[in-house]
Design a protein around this motif. Sequence first.
Motif, PDB file in Angstrom:
ATOM      1  N   TYR A   1     -12.469  50.577 -47.595  1.00 52.43           N
ATOM      2  CA  TYR A   1     -11.105  50.061 -47.563  1.00 52.43           C
ATOM      3  C   TYR A   1     -10.236  50.540 -46.403  1.00 52.43           C
ATOM      4  CZ  TYR A   1     -12.363  48.888 -52.344  1.00 52.43           C
ATOM      5  OH  TYR A   1     -13.002  48.406 -53.452  1.00 52.43           O
ATOM      6  N   ALA A   2     -10.587  51.625 -45.733  1.00 59.55           N
ATOM      7  CA  ALA A   2      -9.720  52.184 -44.696  1.00 59.55           C
ATOM      8  C   ALA A   2     -10.125  51.666 -43.317  1.00 59.55           C
ATOM      9  CB  ALA A   2      -9.780  53.713 -44.720  1.00 59.55           C
ATOM     10  N   PHE A   3      -9.198  51.047 -42.622  1.00 63.24           N
ATOM     11  CA  PHE A   3      -9.501  50.474 -41.313  1.00 63.24           C
ATOM     12  C   PHE A   3     -10.108  51.488 -40.361  1.00 63.24           C
ATOM     13  CE2 PHE A   3      -5.374  52.355 -40.697  1.00 63.24           C
ATOM     14  CZ  PHE A   3      -5.423  52.833 -39.395  1.00 63.24           C
ATOM     15  N   TRP A   4      -9.752  52.761 -40.500  1.00 66.35           N
ATOM     16  CA  TRP A   4     -10.195  53.803 -39.575  1.00 66.35           C
ATOM     17  C   TRP A   4     -11.577  54.341 -39.909  1.00 66.35           C
ATOM     18  CZ3 TRP A   4     -10.904  58.053 -42.561  1.00 66.35           C
ATOM     19  CH2 TRP A   4     -10.150  58.129 -43.730  1.00 66.35           C
ATOM     20  N   ALA A   5     -12.172  53.924 -41.028  1.00 64.80           N
ATOM     21  CA  ALA A   5     -13.478  54.478 -41.413  1.00 64.80           C
ATOM     22  C   ALA A   5     -14.436  53.430 -41.973  1.00 64.80           C
ATOM     23  CB  ALA A   5     -13.279  55.586 -42.441  1.00 64.80           C
ATOM     24  N   LEU A   6     -14.156  52.170 -41.742  1.00 63.28           N
ATOM     25  CA  LEU A   6     -15.036  51.129 -42.275  1.00 63.28           C
ATOM     26  C   LEU A   6     -16.461  51.365 -41.796  1.00 63.28           C
ATOM     27  CD1 LEU A   6     -12.827  47.940 -41.851  1.00 63.28           C
ATOM     28  CD2 LEU A   6     -13.350  49.180 -43.962  1.00 63.28           C
ATOM     29  N   GLY A   7     -17.385  51.388 -42.738  1.00 63.28           N
ATOM     30  CA  GLY A   7     -18.786  51.580 -42.390  1.00 63.28           C
ATOM     31  C   GLY A   7     -19.206  53.016 -42.136  1.00 63.28           C
ATOM     32  N   ARG A   8     -18.305  53.968 -42.312  1.00 61.75           N
ATOM     33  CA  ARG A   8     -18.664  55.377 -42.099  1.00 61.75           C
ATOM     34  C   ARG A   8     -19.784  55.753 -43.060  1.00 61.75           C
ATOM     35  NH1 ARG A   8     -14.107  59.025 -40.577  1.00 61.75           N
ATOM     36  NH2 ARG A   8     -14.209  57.530 -38.891  1.00 61.75           N
TER      37      ARG A   8
END
Length: 97
Positions: free
Chosen positions: A30-37
């Motif tokens: 859900y967080a734009f800064w960690a998508l796919g982390r």
Amino acid sequence: MTANGVVGYELSTDPDRLDVELVHHWPSTYAFWALGRSLDTIRRAVRDHLAPYRLKRVLLSTLDAHEVYSKAGFVPFPHPENLMLLNPPQGSDTQQN
């Protein structure tokens, strides 16, 4: 560190109290800064949490959760014009947006 915030929620940096899979799910989904982390990246972050490094400060960037983080002790940076950013190489799963 543990801080009470919104009723029913608690912020904690104690790795033994964290549900790492759930912690991974929220930002990587859900967080734009960690998508796919990756889950491994989150596990390393939890395992190697900040306490052993004896840091003088922790810097946090947020678009819309200022009130949440202020309840954990974060305050606005006093001189943002003094900050600089070095982005990691392309392809790193810690790349800044």
